[in-house]
Design an enzyme around this catalytic site. Structure first.
Site, PDB file in Angstrom:
ATOM      1  N   HIS A  44      28.228  93.987 -18.040  1.00 18.49           N
ATOM      2  CA  HIS A  44      29.217  95.031 -17.775  1.00 18.49           C
ATOM      3  C   HIS A  44      29.344  95.379 -16.293  1.00 18.49           C
ATOM      4  CE1 HIS A  44      29.927  95.850 -21.984  1.00 18.49           C
ATOM      5  NE2 HIS A  44      28.642  96.055 -22.208  1.00 18.49           N
ATOM      6  N   ARG A  69      20.529  90.952 -16.820  1.00 22.26           N
ATOM      7  CA  ARG A  69      21.156  90.867 -18.133  1.00 22.26           C
ATOM      8  C   ARG A  69      22.338  89.917 -18.025  1.00 22.26           C
ATOM      9  NH1 ARG A  69      23.379  95.834 -21.848  1.00 22.26           N
ATOM     10  NH2 ARG A  69      24.764  96.226 -20.060  1.00 22.26           N
ATOM     11  N   ASP A  83      17.339  79.964 -12.259  1.00 22.84           N
ATOM     12  CA  ASP A  83      17.223  79.100 -11.084  1.00 22.84           C
ATOM     13  C   ASP A  83      17.302  79.889  -9.782  1.00 22.84           C
ATOM     14  OD1 ASP A  83      16.871  76.805 -12.535  1.00 22.84           O
ATOM     15  OD2 ASP A  83      18.853  75.953 -12.131  1.00 22.84           O
ATOM     16  N   GLU A 148      21.272  95.754 -31.082  1.00 19.12           N
ATOM     17  CA  GLU A 148      22.439  96.623 -30.942  1.00 19.12           C
ATOM     18  C   GLU A 148      23.333  96.631 -32.177  1.00 19.12           C
ATOM     19  OE1 GLU A 148      23.916  96.372 -26.611  1.00 19.12           O
ATOM     20  OE2 GLU A 148      23.503  94.286 -27.129  1.00 19.12           O
ATOM     21  N   ASP A 174      25.794 100.961 -28.251  1.00 17.03           N
ATOM     22  CA  ASP A 174      26.288  99.977 -29.201  1.00 17.03           C
ATOM     23  C   ASP A 174      25.672 100.176 -30.575  1.00 17.03           C
ATOM     24  OD1 ASP A 174      28.162  98.372 -27.757  1.00 17.03           O
ATOM     25  OD2 ASP A 174      26.509  97.539 -26.618  1.00 17.03           O
TER      26      ASP A 174
END
Length: 258
Positions: A44, A69, A83, A148, A174
Protein backbone atom coordinates in the site's frame (compact mmCIF):
# COMPACT_ATOMS: atom_id res chain seq x y z
CA UNK A 1 21.21 -16.24 12.98
CA UNK A 2 19.63 -12.89 12.21
CA UNK A 3 19.45 -11.10 15.56
CA UNK A 4 15.82 -10.04 15.14
CA UNK A 5 14.82 -13.58 14.19
CA UNK A 6 16.60 -14.90 17.28
CA UNK A 7 14.74 -12.44 19.48
CA UNK A 8 11.43 -13.39 17.89
CA UNK A 9 12.12 -17.10 18.40
CA UNK A 10 13.07 -16.41 22.01
CA UNK A 11 9.69 -14.82 22.64
CA UNK A 12 10.99 -11.29 23.17
CA UNK A 13 8.79 -8.29 22.45
CA UNK A 14 10.07 -6.49 19.35
CA UNK A 15 8.68 -3.13 18.27
CA UNK A 16 8.36 -1.68 14.82
CA UNK A 17 6.42 0.57 12.49
CA UNK A 18 5.45 0.92 8.85
CA UNK A 19 7.31 2.92 6.19
CA UNK A 20 4.74 4.06 3.64
CA UNK A 21 6.13 7.23 2.10
CA UNK A 22 8.70 5.64 -0.19
CA UNK A 23 11.39 7.97 1.16
CA UNK A 24 14.92 6.92 2.16
CA UNK A 25 15.16 10.05 4.32
CA UNK A 26 12.10 9.30 6.42
CA UNK A 27 13.15 5.65 6.52
CA UNK A 28 16.46 6.70 8.05
CA UNK A 29 14.87 9.15 10.49
CA UNK A 30 12.36 6.58 11.72
CA UNK A 31 14.93 3.78 11.91
CA UNK A 32 17.14 6.01 14.08
CA UNK A 33 14.26 6.57 16.52
CA UNK A 34 14.87 3.32 18.38
CA UNK A 35 12.55 0.78 16.78
CA UNK A 36 13.72 -2.83 16.63
CA UNK A 37 12.46 -3.16 13.07
CA UNK A 38 10.87 -1.06 10.36
CA UNK A 39 8.75 -2.41 7.53
CA UNK A 40 8.82 -0.98 4.02
CA UNK A 41 5.31 -1.36 2.62
CA UNK A 42 5.18 -2.24 -1.06
CA UNK A 43 1.56 -3.37 -0.88
CA UNK A 44 0.00 0.00 0.00
CA UNK A 45 2.99 2.33 0.27
CA UNK A 46 4.15 4.96 -2.20
CA UNK A 47 7.48 3.35 -3.07
CA UNK A 48 8.70 0.69 -5.47
CA UNK A 49 11.56 -1.81 -5.53
CA UNK A 50 14.14 0.75 -6.69
CA UNK A 51 13.24 3.08 -3.83
CA UNK A 52 13.20 0.10 -1.45
CA UNK A 53 16.87 -0.46 -2.24
CA UNK A 54 17.66 3.12 -1.20
CA UNK A 55 15.52 2.75 1.93
CA UNK A 56 17.33 -0.44 2.98
CA UNK A 57 20.66 1.29 2.42
CA UNK A 58 19.48 4.19 4.62
CA UNK A 59 18.35 1.79 7.35
CA UNK A 60 21.52 -0.32 7.30
CA UNK A 61 23.60 1.89 9.64
CA UNK A 62 20.84 2.19 12.24
CA UNK A 63 19.89 -0.24 14.98
CA UNK A 64 16.67 -1.25 13.22
CA UNK A 65 16.19 -4.31 11.02
CA UNK A 66 14.73 -3.67 7.58
CA UNK A 67 11.73 -5.79 6.62
CA UNK A 68 9.58 -5.51 3.49
CA UNK A 69 5.93 -6.26 2.85
CA UNK A 70 5.58 -7.40 -0.75
CA UNK A 71 2.45 -7.14 -2.84
CA UNK A 72 1.78 -10.87 -3.13
CA UNK A 73 3.29 -14.34 -2.72
CA UNK A 74 4.54 -14.24 -6.30
CA UNK A 75 8.11 -15.54 -6.28
CA UNK A 76 9.32 -12.63 -8.38
CA UNK A 77 8.22 -10.09 -5.78
CA UNK A 78 9.88 -11.97 -2.92
CA UNK A 79 13.10 -12.62 -4.86
CA UNK A 80 13.64 -8.98 -5.77
CA UNK A 81 13.51 -7.63 -2.25
CA UNK A 82 15.56 -10.46 -0.76
CA UNK A 83 18.30 -9.82 -3.29
CA UNK A 84 18.47 -6.13 -2.36
CA UNK A 85 18.89 -7.00 1.30
CA UNK A 86 15.58 -7.35 3.12
CA UNK A 87 16.08 -9.29 6.36
CA UNK A 88 12.52 -10.56 6.31
CA UNK A 89 9.44 -10.67 4.16
CA UNK A 90 5.82 -10.06 5.08
CA UNK A 91 3.30 -11.51 2.65
CA UNK A 92 -0.32 -10.31 2.81
CA UNK A 93 -3.38 -12.53 2.60
CA UNK A 94 -1.93 -15.92 3.49
CA UNK A 95 -5.25 -17.72 3.45
CA UNK A 96 -4.44 -21.42 3.40
CA UNK A 97 -1.60 -23.97 3.59
CA UNK A 98 -0.92 -23.71 -0.14
CA UNK A 99 -0.34 -19.96 0.20
CA UNK A 100 1.99 -20.57 3.14
CA UNK A 101 4.00 -23.19 1.25
CA UNK A 102 4.24 -20.97 -1.83
CA UNK A 103 5.47 -18.09 0.33
CA UNK A 104 8.18 -20.19 1.96
CA UNK A 105 9.18 -21.67 -1.40
CA UNK A 106 10.00 -18.15 -2.57
CA UNK A 107 11.93 -17.34 0.60
CA UNK A 108 14.37 -20.23 0.40
CA UNK A 109 17.15 -21.38 -1.87
CA UNK A 110 17.06 -24.98 -3.17
CA UNK A 111 16.64 -27.66 -2.06
CA UNK A 112 14.30 -26.24 0.63
CA UNK A 113 12.77 -23.79 -1.84
CA UNK A 114 13.05 -22.42 -5.35
CA UNK A 115 14.49 -18.94 -4.82
CA UNK A 116 16.69 -18.07 -7.78
CA UNK A 117 20.44 -17.75 -7.29
CA UNK A 118 22.39 -14.62 -8.21
CA UNK A 119 25.83 -13.91 -6.78
CA UNK A 120 26.35 -10.22 -7.45
CA UNK A 121 23.49 -8.82 -5.40
CA UNK A 122 23.48 -6.51 -2.41
CA UNK A 123 22.35 -9.23 -0.01
CA UNK A 124 25.58 -11.14 -0.75
CA UNK A 125 27.80 -8.05 -0.62
CA UNK A 126 27.85 -7.97 -4.40
CA UNK A 127 29.59 -11.32 -4.68
CA UNK A 128 32.20 -10.76 -1.97
CA UNK A 129 30.58 -13.18 0.46
CA UNK A 130 28.17 -15.27 -1.54
CA UNK A 131 29.20 -18.71 -0.23
CA UNK A 132 28.42 -17.68 3.35
CA UNK A 133 25.22 -15.96 2.32
CA UNK A 134 23.98 -19.00 0.42
CA UNK A 135 24.64 -21.26 3.42
CA UNK A 136 22.92 -19.03 5.95
CA UNK A 137 20.13 -17.21 4.07
CA UNK A 138 17.48 -19.90 4.46
CA UNK A 139 17.92 -19.90 8.23
CA UNK A 140 18.22 -16.15 8.57
CA UNK A 141 15.27 -14.85 6.57
CA UNK A 142 12.21 -13.98 8.63
CA UNK A 143 8.93 -15.25 7.19
CA UNK A 144 5.89 -13.21 8.27
CA UNK A 145 2.47 -14.41 7.11
CA UNK A 146 -0.41 -11.97 7.37
CA UNK A 147 -3.68 -13.42 8.61
CA UNK A 148 -6.49 -11.26 7.27
CA UNK A 149 -9.40 -13.46 6.17
CA UNK A 150 -12.09 -15.88 7.30
CA UNK A 151 -10.47 -18.52 5.12
CA UNK A 152 -7.21 -18.14 7.02
CA UNK A 153 -9.05 -18.58 10.32
CA UNK A 154 -10.11 -22.01 9.09
CA UNK A 155 -6.50 -23.05 8.43
CA UNK A 156 -4.57 -21.50 11.31
CA UNK A 157 -2.92 -24.67 12.59
CA UNK A 158 -1.73 -25.67 9.12
CA UNK A 159 -0.40 -22.21 8.30
CA UNK A 160 1.35 -21.89 11.67
CA UNK A 161 2.91 -25.34 11.34
CA UNK A 162 4.50 -24.48 7.97
CA UNK A 163 8.28 -24.61 8.30
CA UNK A 164 9.64 -21.21 7.32
CA UNK A 165 6.72 -19.20 8.69
CA UNK A 166 8.06 -17.46 11.81
CA UNK A 167 5.23 -15.04 12.58
CA UNK A 168 1.47 -14.96 12.11
CA UNK A 169 0.84 -11.24 11.72
CA UNK A 170 -2.69 -9.98 12.22
CA UNK A 171 -4.09 -7.42 9.78
CA UNK A 172 -6.72 -5.71 11.98
CA UNK A 173 -8.52 -3.68 9.30
CA UNK A 174 -8.80 -6.42 6.70
CA UNK A 175 -9.64 -9.09 9.26
CA UNK A 176 -12.35 -7.06 10.97
CA UNK A 177 -13.80 -6.11 7.57
CA UNK A 178 -13.89 -9.78 6.53
CA UNK A 179 -15.70 -10.58 9.76
CA UNK A 180 -18.31 -7.91 8.99
CA UNK A 181 -17.31 -5.71 11.93
CA UNK A 182 -14.84 -3.28 10.38
CA UNK A 183 -12.94 -1.33 13.01
CA UNK A 184 -14.79 -2.93 15.93
CA UNK A 185 -11.68 -4.11 17.68
CA UNK A 186 -13.48 -4.69 20.98
CA UNK A 187 -16.09 -6.92 19.38
CA UNK A 188 -15.91 -10.49 20.75
CA UNK A 189 -16.03 -11.86 17.21
CA UNK A 190 -12.77 -10.04 16.50
CA UNK A 191 -11.06 -10.71 19.84
CA UNK A 192 -11.95 -14.40 19.62
CA UNK A 193 -10.39 -14.52 16.17
CA UNK A 194 -7.24 -12.88 17.56
CA UNK A 195 -7.04 -15.41 20.36
CA UNK A 196 -7.41 -18.27 17.88
CA UNK A 197 -4.51 -16.89 15.84
CA UNK A 198 -2.36 -16.51 18.95
CA UNK A 199 -3.21 -20.02 20.15
CA UNK A 200 -2.31 -21.57 16.79
CA UNK A 201 0.99 -19.70 16.67
CA UNK A 202 1.91 -20.68 20.22
CA UNK A 203 1.02 -24.32 19.59
CA UNK A 204 3.42 -24.35 16.64
CA UNK A 205 6.15 -22.48 18.53
CA UNK A 206 5.71 -19.39 16.38
CA UNK A 207 5.22 -15.72 17.24
CA UNK A 208 2.21 -13.49 16.67
CA UNK A 209 2.34 -9.90 15.46
CA UNK A 210 -0.06 -7.00 15.03
CA UNK A 211 -0.20 -3.39 13.86
CA UNK A 212 -1.95 -1.27 16.48
CA UNK A 213 -3.31 2.23 16.01
CA UNK A 214 -2.81 3.45 19.57
CA UNK A 215 0.29 2.78 21.65
CA UNK A 216 -1.86 2.96 24.79
CA UNK A 217 -3.39 -0.37 23.74
CA UNK A 218 0.00 -2.07 24.06
CA UNK A 219 -0.74 -3.92 27.31
CA UNK A 220 -3.96 -5.40 25.93
CA UNK A 221 -2.18 -7.12 23.06
CA UNK A 222 0.94 -7.97 25.04
CA UNK A 223 -1.16 -9.70 27.68
CA UNK A 224 -2.86 -11.73 24.94
CA UNK A 225 0.55 -13.08 23.96
CA UNK A 226 1.44 -10.91 20.97
CA UNK A 227 5.13 -10.04 20.85
CA UNK A 228 5.81 -8.49 17.42
CA UNK A 229 4.07 -5.17 17.88
CA UNK A 230 3.96 -2.35 15.35
CA UNK A 231 2.45 1.07 15.85
CA UNK A 232 2.21 3.88 13.37
CA UNK A 233 3.84 4.74 10.07
CA UNK A 234 6.09 7.48 8.73
CA UNK A 235 3.10 8.94 6.88
CA UNK A 236 1.07 9.04 10.11
CA UNK A 237 3.95 10.59 12.04
CA UNK A 238 4.22 13.45 9.53
CA UNK A 239 0.46 13.92 9.25
CA UNK A 240 -0.18 13.84 13.01
CA UNK A 241 2.67 16.21 13.88
CA UNK A 242 1.70 18.61 11.08
CA UNK A 243 -1.94 18.76 12.15
CA UNK A 244 -1.04 19.19 15.80
CA UNK A 245 1.37 22.05 15.11
CA UNK A 246 -1.03 23.76 12.70
CA UNK A 247 -3.85 23.53 15.24
CA UNK A 248 -1.60 24.93 17.97
CA UNK A 249 -0.56 27.89 15.84
CA UNK A 250 -4.20 28.54 14.94
CA UNK A 251 -5.10 28.53 18.65
CA UNK A 252 -2.39 31.11 19.34
CA UNK A 253 -3.55 33.29 16.44
CA UNK A 254 -7.17 33.13 17.53
CA UNK A 255 -6.10 34.05 21.06
CA UNK A 256 -4.48 37.21 19.82
CA UNK A 257 -7.69 38.21 18.00
CA UNK A 258 -6.27 38.13 14.46
Amino acid sequence: MNNLKTRIKNGEAVHGCWLSLGSPITAEIVALAGFDWVLIDLEHGAGNEQITLSQLQAIAHTGATGLVRVESIAKERILRVLDIGAAGIMCPHINNPNDARQMVDGLRFPPQGSRGIAKFVRAANYGNDYATYFKTANDNVIGIAQIESKEALNHLDEIAATDGIDVLFIGPSDLSAELGIFGEFDNPIYTNALQAIINAAQKAGKATGILIANADDYKTYYDMGIRMIACGADSAFVADASRALSAKLTTFRDGYGN
